[in-house]
Enzyme design. Structure first.
Site, PDB file in Angstrom:
ATOM      1  N   TYR A  69       0.814  -1.223   0.000  1.00 57.48           N
ATOM      2  CA  TYR A  69       0.000   0.000   0.000  1.00 57.48           C
ATOM      3  C   TYR A  69       0.841   1.264   0.000  1.00 57.48           C
ATOM      4  O   TYR A  69       0.314   2.357  -0.151  1.00 57.48           O
ATOM      5  CB  TYR A  69      -0.965   0.006   1.193  1.00 57.48           C
ATOM      6  CG  TYR A  69      -2.056  -1.003   1.015  1.00 57.48           C
ATOM      7  CD1 TYR A  69      -3.300  -0.619   0.541  1.00 57.48           C
ATOM      8  CD2 TYR A  69      -1.827  -2.344   1.259  1.00 57.48           C
ATOM      9  CE1 TYR A  69      -4.298  -1.550   0.339  1.00 57.48           C
ATOM     10  CE2 TYR A  69      -2.810  -3.280   1.060  1.00 57.48           C
ATOM     11  CZ  TYR A  69      -4.051  -2.885   0.593  1.00 57.48           C
ATOM     12  OH  TYR A  69      -5.020  -3.807   0.385  1.00 57.48           O
ATOM     13  N   LYS A  77       2.460 -15.127   4.786  1.00 56.75           N
ATOM     14  CA  LYS A  77       3.016 -16.178   3.956  1.00 56.75           C
ATOM     15  C   LYS A  77       4.541 -16.074   4.042  1.00 56.75           C
ATOM     16  O   LYS A  77       5.227 -15.735   3.076  1.00 56.75           O
ATOM     17  CB  LYS A  77       2.500 -16.025   2.526  1.00 56.75           C
ATOM     18  CG  LYS A  77       2.124 -17.374   1.963  1.00 56.75           C
ATOM     19  CD  LYS A  77       1.188 -17.322   0.811  1.00 56.75           C
ATOM     20  CE  LYS A  77       1.347 -18.572  -0.040  1.00 56.75           C
ATOM     21  NZ  LYS A  77       0.998 -19.826   0.592  1.00 56.75           N
ATOM     22  N   ASP A 108      -3.034 -18.859   3.495  1.00 54.57           N
ATOM     23  CA  ASP A 108      -4.023 -19.696   2.796  1.00 54.57           C
ATOM     24  C   ASP A 108      -4.706 -20.655   3.764  1.00 54.57           C
ATOM     25  O   ASP A 108      -5.908 -20.908   3.668  1.00 54.57           O
ATOM     26  CB  ASP A 108      -3.402 -20.448   1.602  1.00 54.57           C
ATOM     27  CG  ASP A 108      -1.985 -20.919   1.844  1.00 54.57           C
ATOM     28  OD1 ASP A 108      -1.301 -20.322   2.694  1.00 54.57           O
ATOM     29  OD2 ASP A 108      -1.551 -21.882   1.208  1.00 54.57           O
ATOM     30  N   ASP A 156      -6.479  -7.139   4.387  1.00 57.86           N
ATOM     31  CA  ASP A 156      -7.568  -6.731   3.499  1.00 57.86           C
ATOM     32  C   ASP A 156      -8.386  -7.966   3.107  1.00 57.86           C
ATOM     33  O   ASP A 156      -9.615  -8.000   3.241  1.00 57.86           O
ATOM     34  CB  ASP A 156      -6.948  -6.064   2.261  1.00 57.86           C
ATOM     35  CG  ASP A 156      -7.959  -5.332   1.423  1.00 57.86           C
ATOM     36  OD1 ASP A 156      -9.107  -5.168   1.878  1.00 57.86           O
ATOM     37  OD2 ASP A 156      -7.615  -4.914   0.306  1.00 57.86           O
TER      38      ASP A 156
END
Ligand code: NAI
Length: 420
Positions: free
Chosen positions: A166, A236, A283, A307
């Site tokens: 971002y 991750k 995930d 998000d």
């Protein structure tokens, strides 16, 4: 709006004599007067409908809890479409100044005009007071939801708000500066051409120890204060070792800081007054949220993962229309609805006011005013329990084969206030 504690913008922000600003102490804790100035920005699209609904419900809860001894003075500030119309600017200086002075505030959604240039107003606001954690507590209050037993969902998502992709350090495909960055990486840093083909774009993903640790501390303090048990650090890290992997390692370093000694454990069963910190790959978390949402109380994660995760968590309880949010920095806080401006339904009196209203309740808790917040949660539960609601809620019940009564935005707010 005609309440005497609502001070509409009239050529400038109107600060009432009988109200006081919240003060930020040296240690960043809040000194909250009984009559604080709380600025609000009604927002674009459905904002002018949901903001009065939120104020109506919060006023009723304050009155019920404190009988006039404590009272918010709502001061309207302009941003977005209304600001542009009245002042020619989408984010007037005055708005940023008063928001800062008042420390705690609330806003409806602000539209970002596509292709008109200019920074997103939400980004301007978030950066102006360094609101580095975006917090979304996701819980179910009885509304139609897509999963069985949605009461299993009660999780607060802490999304880092000042780092990650971002920061918009980006190099567009085929641009001149992209060529330079690419050449530097290939020639000087030994990156392969396979990884960076000639036609690629490049987005830089920065992640800092300082920004990560302050965010994780906030999540851990919140978990401990609210008697939570399991805090999942999500990322991750197996793929992005320098960023999300580092984030996870820094989070576990925070757990070892003296402040959290004996309170944050990283294995075993947490006992009273303790939280267990675990690591979960992104995930995996997305899957587990759907299959086993009861497993986690707090998720602390980076900006981009936050998000995705907060939207999925919101969907589990019926969508962003039901979920509040707070942007919080060192003391400074701005609460807001999680959905957008919903221009497609604006002006029709059908918008669901719950996201902003529950953000109002979250703001009350932040001020240390738990009783009125609780009144709001209970009243929303009662109203939904009687299957009252705006068309999105009533329609959801009907799709489940249940009867429901459809109310306008403001009538729904009145129904909630009457149930306190
Ligand atoms: P949106 O959330 O405004 O609308 C998506 C869909 O959800 C629409 O069909 C809308 O009618 C419905 N919806 C949203 N809120 C609702 C409510 N309270 N009650 C009933 N239905 C509701 O998302 P979209 O269309 O992607 O964004 C529109 C604008 O909002 C954009 O300019 C975007 O930048 C802005 N936005 C602002 C946010 C903020 O201020 N924090 C957050 C998200 C979007």
């Amino acid at each position: 709006m005609k309440w005497e504690n609502v001070h509409l913008w009239e050529g400038k922000a109107r600060l009432p004599q009988e109200a006081k600003f919240i003060r930020l102490r040296e240690d960043k804790s809040l000194e909250v007067p009984d009559n604080p100035v709380i600025p609000y920005i009604e927002g674009d699209g459905i904002g002018p409908e949901i903001a009065p609904a939120m104020i109506h419900v919060v006023n009723a809860a304050m009155e019920k809890a404190y009988g006039g001894r404590k009272r918010i003075h709502w001061v309207e500030l302009l941003a977005g479409d209304k600001a542009e119309e009245k002042t020619g600017k989408r984010m007037p200086e005055e708005t940023l100044e008063v928001l800062k002075e008042a420390v705690v505030s609330i806003k409806g959604p602000l539209g970002t005009p596509v292709g008109k240039g200019g920074k997103s107003l939400n980004a301007v606001l978030r950066q102006s007071m360094d609101f580095y954690s975006a917090i979304r507590p996701v819980y179910w209050l009885g509304q139609p939801a897509p999963i069985p037993d949605p009461q299993r969902v009660n999780v607060a998502v802490f999304r880092e708000n000042s780092d990650d992709v971002y920061m918009a350090v980006e190099y567009m495909p085929k641009a001149e500066n992209t060529k330079k960055v690419r050449e530097f990486l290939i020639k000087e840093m030994g990156v392969s051409e396979y990884a960076l083909p000639e036609d690629c774009g490049i987005t830089i993903k920065p992640m800092s120890e300082y920004k990560t640790k302050r965010h994780v501390r906030k999540a851990l303090r919140w978990a401990l204060e609210n008697g939570k048990k399991v805090v999942a650090v999500v990322g991750k890290g197996n793929i992005m070792k320098a960023t999300e992997g580092a984030f996870i390692n820094w989070a576990f370093e925070v757990a070892k800081e003296p402040e959290f000694e004996g309170k944050v454990i990283t294995e075993g069963e947490p006992s009273e007054g303790q939280v267990l910190m675990v690591r979960v790959i992104t995930d995996q978390m997305l899957m587990q949220l759907v299959l086993k949402p009861e497993a986690y109380d707090v998720i602390v994660t980076q900006n981009l993962n936050g998000d995705y995760i907060s939207d999925l968590a919101s969907a589990l309880v019926g969508g962003p229309g039901f979920v509040p949010s707070g942007n919080i920095g060192d003391g400074y806080a701005l609460f807001e609805s999680t959905h957008g401006t919903a221009y497609d339904i604006a002006g029709k009196g059908v918008a669901n006011p719950l996201s902003l209203t529950l953000s109002g309740a979250m703001m009350l808790e932040y001020l240390g005013w738990k009783e009125p917040a609780l009144l709001i949660y209970q009243a929303v539960k009662s109203a939904i329990g009687e299957r009252l609601g705006t068309p999105d809620i009533a329609g959801g019940f009907r799709r489940m084969g249940l009867e429901a009564k459809e109310l306008s935005t403001m009538d729904f707010a009145r129904a909630i206030a009457e149930r306190m």
